[in-house]
Design an enzyme around this catalytic site. Structure first.
Site, mmCIF file in Angstrom:
data_model
loop_
_atom_site.group_PDB
_atom_site.id
_atom_site.type_symbol
_atom_site.label_atom_id
_atom_site.label_comp_id
_atom_site.label_asym_id
_atom_site.label_seq_id
_atom_site.Cartn_x
_atom_site.Cartn_y
_atom_site.Cartn_z
ATOM 1 N N CYS A 1 0.890 -1.287 -0.172
ATOM 2 C CA CYS A 1 -0.128 -0.112 0.066
ATOM 3 C C CYS A 1 0.962 1.312 -0.037
ATOM 4 O O CYS A 1 0.507 2.283 -0.181
ATOM 5 C CB CYS A 1 -0.862 -0.016 1.154
ATOM 6 N N ASN B 1 -10.266 -0.073 0.065
ATOM 7 C CA ASN B 1 -8.909 -0.025 0.241
ATOM 8 C C ASN B 1 -8.243 -0.529 -1.256
ATOM 9 O O ASN B 1 -8.460 -1.676 -1.550
ATOM 10 C CB ASN B 1 -8.360 -1.113 1.419
ATOM 11 N N HIS C 1 -3.409 7.041 3.349
ATOM 12 C CA HIS C 1 -3.872 5.919 2.641
ATOM 13 C C HIS C 1 -5.254 5.588 3.260
ATOM 14 O O HIS C 1 -5.310 5.595 4.368
ATOM 15 C CB HIS C 1 -2.912 4.543 3.085
HETATM 16 O O1 UT7 Z 1 -3.959 -1.266 3.669
HETATM 17 C C1 UT7 Z 1 -2.932 -1.922 4.245
HETATM 18 C C2 UT7 Z 1 -3.240 -1.863 5.772
HETATM 19 N N1 UT7 Z 1 -4.569 -2.374 6.176
HETATM 20 C C3 UT7 Z 1 -5.064 -1.883 7.255
HETATM 21 O O2 UT7 Z 1 -4.377 -0.553 7.802
HETATM 22 C C4 UT7 Z 1 -6.377 -2.614 7.721
HETATM 23 C C5 UT7 Z 1 -5.952 -2.491 9.255
HETATM 24 N N2 UT7 Z 1 -7.414 -3.509 9.974
HETATM 25 C C6 UT7 Z 1 -8.594 -2.813 10.024
HETATM 26 O O3 UT7 Z 1 -8.810 -2.046 9.293
HETATM 27 C C7 UT7 Z 1 -9.450 -3.762 11.011
HETATM 28 O O4 UT7 Z 1 -8.812 -4.339 11.757
HETATM 29 C C8 UT7 Z 1 -10.334 -4.566 9.952
HETATM 30 C C9 UT7 Z 1 -11.258 -3.543 9.298
HETATM 31 C C10 UT7 Z 1 -9.725 -5.382 9.173
HETATM 32 C C11 UT7 Z 1 -11.253 -5.234 11.100
HETATM 33 O O5 UT7 Z 1 -11.991 -4.398 12.301
HETATM 34 P P1 UT7 Z 1 -11.964 -4.836 13.636
HETATM 35 O O6 UT7 Z 1 -12.730 -3.820 14.309
HETATM 36 O O7 UT7 Z 1 -10.464 -4.637 13.938
HETATM 37 O O8 UT7 Z 1 -12.643 -6.200 13.870
HETATM 38 P P2 UT7 Z 1 -11.995 -7.615 14.339
HETATM 39 O O9 UT7 Z 1 -11.094 -8.191 13.394
HETATM 40 O O10 UT7 Z 1 -11.472 -7.389 15.624
HETATM 41 O O11 UT7 Z 1 -13.268 -8.532 14.358
HETATM 42 C C12 UT7 Z 1 -14.336 -8.079 15.358
HETATM 43 C C13 UT7 Z 1 -15.402 -9.248 15.132
HETATM 44 C C14 UT7 Z 1 -15.096 -10.742 14.959
HETATM 45 O O12 UT7 Z 1 -15.908 -11.412 15.594
HETATM 46 P P3 UT7 Z 1 -15.844 -11.837 17.271
HETATM 47 O O13 UT7 Z 1 -14.525 -12.741 17.068
HETATM 48 O O14 UT7 Z 1 -15.843 -10.758 17.845
HETATM 49 O O15 UT7 Z 1 -17.106 -12.611 17.409
HETATM 50 C C15 UT7 Z 1 -14.985 -10.994 13.482
HETATM 51 O O16 UT7 Z 1 -15.069 -12.442 13.335
HETATM 52 O O17 UT7 Z 1 -16.222 -8.877 13.519
HETATM 53 C C16 UT7 Z 1 -16.010 -10.128 12.919
HETATM 54 N N3 UT7 Z 1 -15.751 -9.651 11.250
HETATM 55 C C17 UT7 Z 1 -16.933 -9.383 10.683
HETATM 56 N N4 UT7 Z 1 -18.402 -9.453 10.999
HETATM 57 C C18 UT7 Z 1 -19.153 -9.053 9.821
HETATM 58 C C19 UT7 Z 1 -14.825 -9.780 10.791
HETATM 59 N N5 UT7 Z 1 -15.199 -9.525 9.422
HETATM 60 C C20 UT7 Z 1 -16.423 -9.355 9.341
HETATM 61 C C21 UT7 Z 1 -17.451 -8.992 8.388
HETATM 62 N N6 UT7 Z 1 -18.754 -9.006 8.691
HETATM 63 N N7 UT7 Z 1 -16.891 -8.773 7.273
#
Ligand code: UT7
Length: 327
Positions: A113, A284, A254
């Site tokens: 990225c 993204n 970004h």
């Molecule tokens: O471009 C290069 C750099 N990339 C980035 O900077 C991305 C950085 N990371 C992020 O933007 C975020 O961490 C994400 C958007 C990827 C994820 O958001 P989060 O608030 O960190 O969510 P999480 O991974 O902690 O997941 C929370 C919950 C989980 O469920 P449980 O375990 O709490 O029951 C996931 O399974 O949300 C669930 N989950 C979803 N639910 C519905 C994960 N993906 C989804 C989804 N729809 N698509």
């Protein structure tokens, strides 16, 4: 003093739009989850005939048109991508062919990225050495080709797009690139990577079946590193130029997650109305995200001559970097 100035900007996206509602029928997710956790509502996804090089060439054509420069006047093409058309030739070479930029050398930068910020930094160095050179710095991605469409953790995040700038040397006062700042930390590679397709794990039926040619990400961990690194390198760019955050007219981070952008802006004390955010419509798009945003800001009249623009990137590797520009 000779500085590298941006003579033209351009962007291109595929025709097809994939909405959060469309994704609800593909994986277990919801528009509400995607919008609140990421800020994304829709993204563009390539279809037959649209590739990383065709989108890049379209974006580059628009940048050349704005600059009033012909393809044969281009000396170099530096293209950031993580989703090349092929491993060989490099995608920059294919862009050279599409454009008819017969006098240009061409190569790819592989910095995820941060690819565009790396490409622009390299272009800046070449221009400083030979100010008459006209160089295209491009970020272009078909992330849809390396997305696991069965993994809801990642498939809701990514989109396809390309953005380009044409740069050259100028002695026009203070205008141009003021400073560039690049970093990487390969020790953290396992937080964001593509396991298969390289020499460690070459293409095979097993690899294809497991979709190991796709992006794997530990989102939470990446999130924390992204906020820290984007903040640190932006501060470095501000301090290097003896500026204050309030001097920045437009901050273009970004576009990975709206919460990351807001958190970084808050830490830098840059007001939200000076932060360019278009993730809602693109998702993204990795190396394309910053040049697409820059082109939008430029064409919509949001940028005025003399404005201070701060570009801030973070991605797999990890890689990160910033560029301070006097528009
Ligand atoms: O471009 C290069 C750099 N990339 C980035 O900077 C991305 C950085 N990371 C992020 O933007 C975020 O961490 C994400 C958007 C990827 C994820 O958001 P989060 O608030 O960190 O969510 P999480 O991974 O902690 O997941 C929370 C919950 C989980 O469920 P449980 O375990 O709490 O029951 C996931 O399974 O949300 C669930 N989950 C979803 N639910 C519905 C994960 N993906 C989804 C989804 N729809 N698509």
């Amino acid at each position: 003093m000779i500085r590298t100035v941006i003579l033209g900007t351009g962007a291109a996206v595929p025709k097809k739009v994939l909405t959060n509602q469309d994704l609800e029928s593909m994986v277990e997710t919801s528009d509400e989850w995607i919008a609140t956790r990421t800020g994304i509502k829709s993204r563009y996804i390539a279809e037959d005939g649209e590739t990383t090089s065709t989108l890049a060439a379209e974006a580059a054509r628009r940048a050349l048109e704005m600059a009033g420069v012909k393809p044969e006047e281009v000396d170099m093409i530096v293209l950031g991508t993580t989703s090349p058309d092929m491993i060989m030739p490099n995608t920059g070479a294919l862009v050279q062919k599409h454009l008819g930029a017969v006098n240009a050398s061409a190569f790819d930068i592989y910095a995820a990225c941060s690819g565009f910020v790396y490409a622009l930094t390299i272009a800046d160095k070449f221009v400083k050495e030979s100010p008459e050179k006209k160089i295209l710095a491009i970020g272009s991605e078909l992330l849809s080709s390396i997305t696991d469409w069965q993994d809801r953790n990642t498939c809701v995040l990514f989109g396809d797009a390309a953005g380009a700038v044409l740069v050259s040397g100028s002695t026009d006062g203070d205008r141009g690139i003021l400073s560039t700042h690049l970093y990487s930390d390969g020790c953290l590679w396992e937080l964001l990577y593509i396991p298969g397709g390289g020499c460690i794990y070459p293409p095979s039926a097993e690899m294809a079946e497991k979709r190991d040619y796709c992006i794997r990400m530990h989102g939470n961990e990446v999130y924390k590193h992204a906020v820290r690194s984007l903040t640190d390198v932006a501060w470095e760019a501000i301090r290097t130029n003896n500026l204050k955050p309030e001097d920045v007219d437009l901050f273009i981070p970004h576009q990975a997650n709206i919460r990351i952008m807001k958190k970084v802006a808050e830490r830098l004390e840059i007001q939200e109305d000076r932060v360019y955010m278009n993730i809602e419509r693109y998702g993204n798009t990795s190396s394309a995200s910053i040049p697409v945003a820059l082109d939008e800001a430029n064409r919509s009249g949001r940028l005025k001559q003399g404005d201070l623009v701060l570009l801030d990137a973070f991605g797999g590797g990890f890689t990160w970097g910033a560029v301070m520009i006097r528009w």
